[in-house]
Design an enzyme around this catalytic site. Structure first.
Site, PDB file in Angstrom:
ATOM      1  N   HIS A   1     -41.856  20.508  19.805  1.00 59.20           N
ATOM      2  CA  HIS A   1     -41.467  21.925  19.894  1.00 59.20           C
ATOM      3  C   HIS A   1     -40.815  22.360  18.593  1.00 59.20           C
ATOM      4  O   HIS A   1     -39.611  22.513  18.535  1.00 59.20           O
ATOM      5  CB  HIS A   1     -40.518  22.128  21.074  1.00 59.20           C
ATOM      6  CG  HIS A   1     -40.382  23.560  21.504  1.00 59.20           C
ATOM      7  ND1 HIS A   1     -39.512  24.437  20.898  1.00 59.20           N
ATOM      8  CD2 HIS A   1     -41.021  24.269  22.465  1.00 59.20           C
ATOM      9  CE1 HIS A   1     -39.599  25.635  21.486  1.00 59.20           C
ATOM     10  NE2 HIS A   1     -40.515  25.555  22.444  1.00 59.20           N
TER      11      HIS A   1
ATOM     12  N   HIS B   1      -6.462  60.228  16.851  1.00 57.92           N
ATOM     13  CA  HIS B   1      -7.119  59.352  15.872  1.00 57.92           C
ATOM     14  C   HIS B   1      -6.313  58.080  15.610  1.00 57.92           C
ATOM     15  O   HIS B   1      -6.881  57.015  15.413  1.00 57.92           O
ATOM     16  CB  HIS B   1      -7.351  60.106  14.575  1.00 57.92           C
ATOM     17  CG  HIS B   1      -8.378  61.185  14.708  1.00 57.92           C
ATOM     18  ND1 HIS B   1      -9.677  60.930  15.082  1.00 57.92           N
ATOM     19  CD2 HIS B   1      -8.301  62.526  14.544  1.00 57.92           C
ATOM     20  CE1 HIS B   1     -10.354  62.071  15.136  1.00 57.92           C
ATOM     21  NE2 HIS B   1      -9.536  63.053  14.815  1.00 57.92           N
TER      22      HIS B   1
END
Ligand SMILES: [Zn+2]
Length: 440
Positions: free
Chosen positions: A345, A266
């Site tokens: 656009h 861990h």
């Protein structure tokens, strides 16, 4: 339960289970709840006043002895790795893990019960794109006790792990690509294991009140003690992979890379998660600097125009702000409302066309190639654009950071480049481009 790889996912509904907490030995009920996009995974302590939540993020990591503990302020949640591994590997990006204790149930010591729970709840796609961490350069962490984790570039999430106990007993190796199907079949059923030498210590520290042969395999000498026989001949290395997935879930992004792990634990898993988070922060800082650097490291507009033949309105690079290597650089383009394409656009709803971003990527990549070939007497022509993705709209006022890397060049005539555009710390578009160079 199909997972669309590019979108965030949550649970379709709430599902619950109950069991025993490993460290305290107390009964605990756990519920997995759906959560909105960009929420991430949060643990909720239903047993405390105001029901505080703790972000499953590496910044909140508190302890890594035997299991992974996260916390905020004085609130703690222990042993988060198995439920996190299941959520991450089964494709859940956003969820609330609600508990009436400080630890999820240990169940049988594997992630099987959590996979079953996620299946019971179902997994649903959301509208927001997933956040990824793409490994670009090799990273590694190492501990004094001989744990080693190396992270290599890869377009998938893979783990290759070597596990070995004291005196290299039970040395095992396994390499997998982490997908929901592989996790469910190969990894989730693998149970926690302890070497007898370590258990006494833990009992002395009062760390495993709920531990028993029901939820862990105990290895004593060459003997394997457990309630049921081994589920896989190499169950231990599989569980190590499970823990890596759970601990790296604290990064909060999906990793595209290959983890090569030797005797991981861990602590080193958390170190790697921390390194990834640090690298992500650094990238974000590079992606959106307050001031755009100029000078030796890059090219100003004039220099860009000496290299590229493109001119208004088709020059899509304002400057090159840095060359990381000969084959890697970052260009910048400030998008203003005066861009001619915004007129059409779209009228009243200006959005930068995605193809213009592809063009910008191609121009930045061409600069790299022209510099390498030391010639400007040619023009680059597109041959193909693969893996093109548009993730977020680009709007007037945005500054686009255009990252390009030449991945292949055959002679001076053919080149391949991997590119992506970043606005405000998020990738807005990406593409793999191939072009050929012809004399003007
Ligand atoms: Zn574990």
């Amino acid at each position: 339960m199909a997972v669309t790889p590019d979108l965030q996912h949550t649970l379709s509904k709430t599902a619950s289970l109950s069991g025993t907490a490993l460290h305290t030995g107390e009964k605990v009920a756990l519920k997995l709840h759906p959560a909105p996009a960009d929420y991430g995974i949060k643990f909720k302590r239903k047993d405390l006043q105001d029901e505080p939540t703790i972000d499953a993020k590496i910044e909140n990591l508190k302890m890594v002895e035997r299991a992974t503990t996260i916390g905020e302020g004085s609130i703690r949640v222990h042993t988060v790795e198995h439920v996190l591994a299941a959520l991450c590997a089964m494709g859940v990006d956003n969820a609330i893990v609600e508990m009436d204790a400080n630890e999820p149930p240990i169940c049988d010591g594997s992630a099987q019960a959590y996979v079953d729970l996620i299946r019971k709840a179902g997994v649903t796609a959301q509208e927001e794109p997933r956040k990824f961490f793409d490994v670009r350069d090799t990273m590694h962490v190492e501990s004094k006790t001989g744990a080693l984790l190396i992270l290599l570039p890869d377009d998938r999430f893979r783990i290759s792990c070597t596990q070995a106990g004291p005196n290299n007993r039970f040395a095992q190796f396994l390499s997998v690509e982490v997908t929901p199907a592989v996790f469910e079949r190969e990894i989730a059923p693998a149970r926690t294991f302890v070497f007898y030498e370590d258990v006494k210590q833990l009992m002395d520290k009062n760390l495993i009140k709920g531990g028993s042969l029901e939820n862990a395999i105990v290895v004593r000498g060459e003997a394997v003690l457990s309630k049921e026989p081994l589920r896989f001949p190499d169950e231990f290395v599989r569980h190590k992979i499970l823990d890596i997935i759970g601990d790296l879930a604290l990064v909060g992004r999906r990793i595209r890379g290959h983890v090569v792990a030797v005797r991981p634990g861990h602590a080193t898993n958390a170190d790697l998660a921390r390194s990834i988070a640090r690298e992500q922060t650094r990238r974000s800082a590079v992606a959106a600097p307050r001031t755009i650097p100029s000078g030796d490291g890059g090219l100003d507009t004039d220099q860009v125009m000496q290299i590229l033949p493109h001119r208004f309105p088709f020059l899509m690079v304002d400057r090159i702000i840095s060359f990381e290597t000969e084959t890697k650089c970052v260009g910048v383009k400030t998008v203003t409302i005066n861009e001619p394409f915004f007129q059409g656009h779209f009228p009243g709803h200006p959005v930068m066309p995605g193809v213009m971003q592809v063009e910008a990527m191609a121009q930045v990549a061409s600069i790299l190639l022209f510099k390498l070939a030391k010639t400007t007497s040619r023009i680059g022509y597109f041959m193909s654009a693969d893996e093109v993705k548009f993730r977020k709209p680009v709007l007037p006022g945005d500054t686009i950071f255009i990252h390009a890397e030449l991945t292949k060049s055959r002679g001076e005539r053919l080149a391949k480049a991997k590119c992506h555009c970043v606005v405000n710390d998020a990738i807005v578009s990406e593409a793999e481009l191939m072009f050929t160079f012809l004399d003007k």
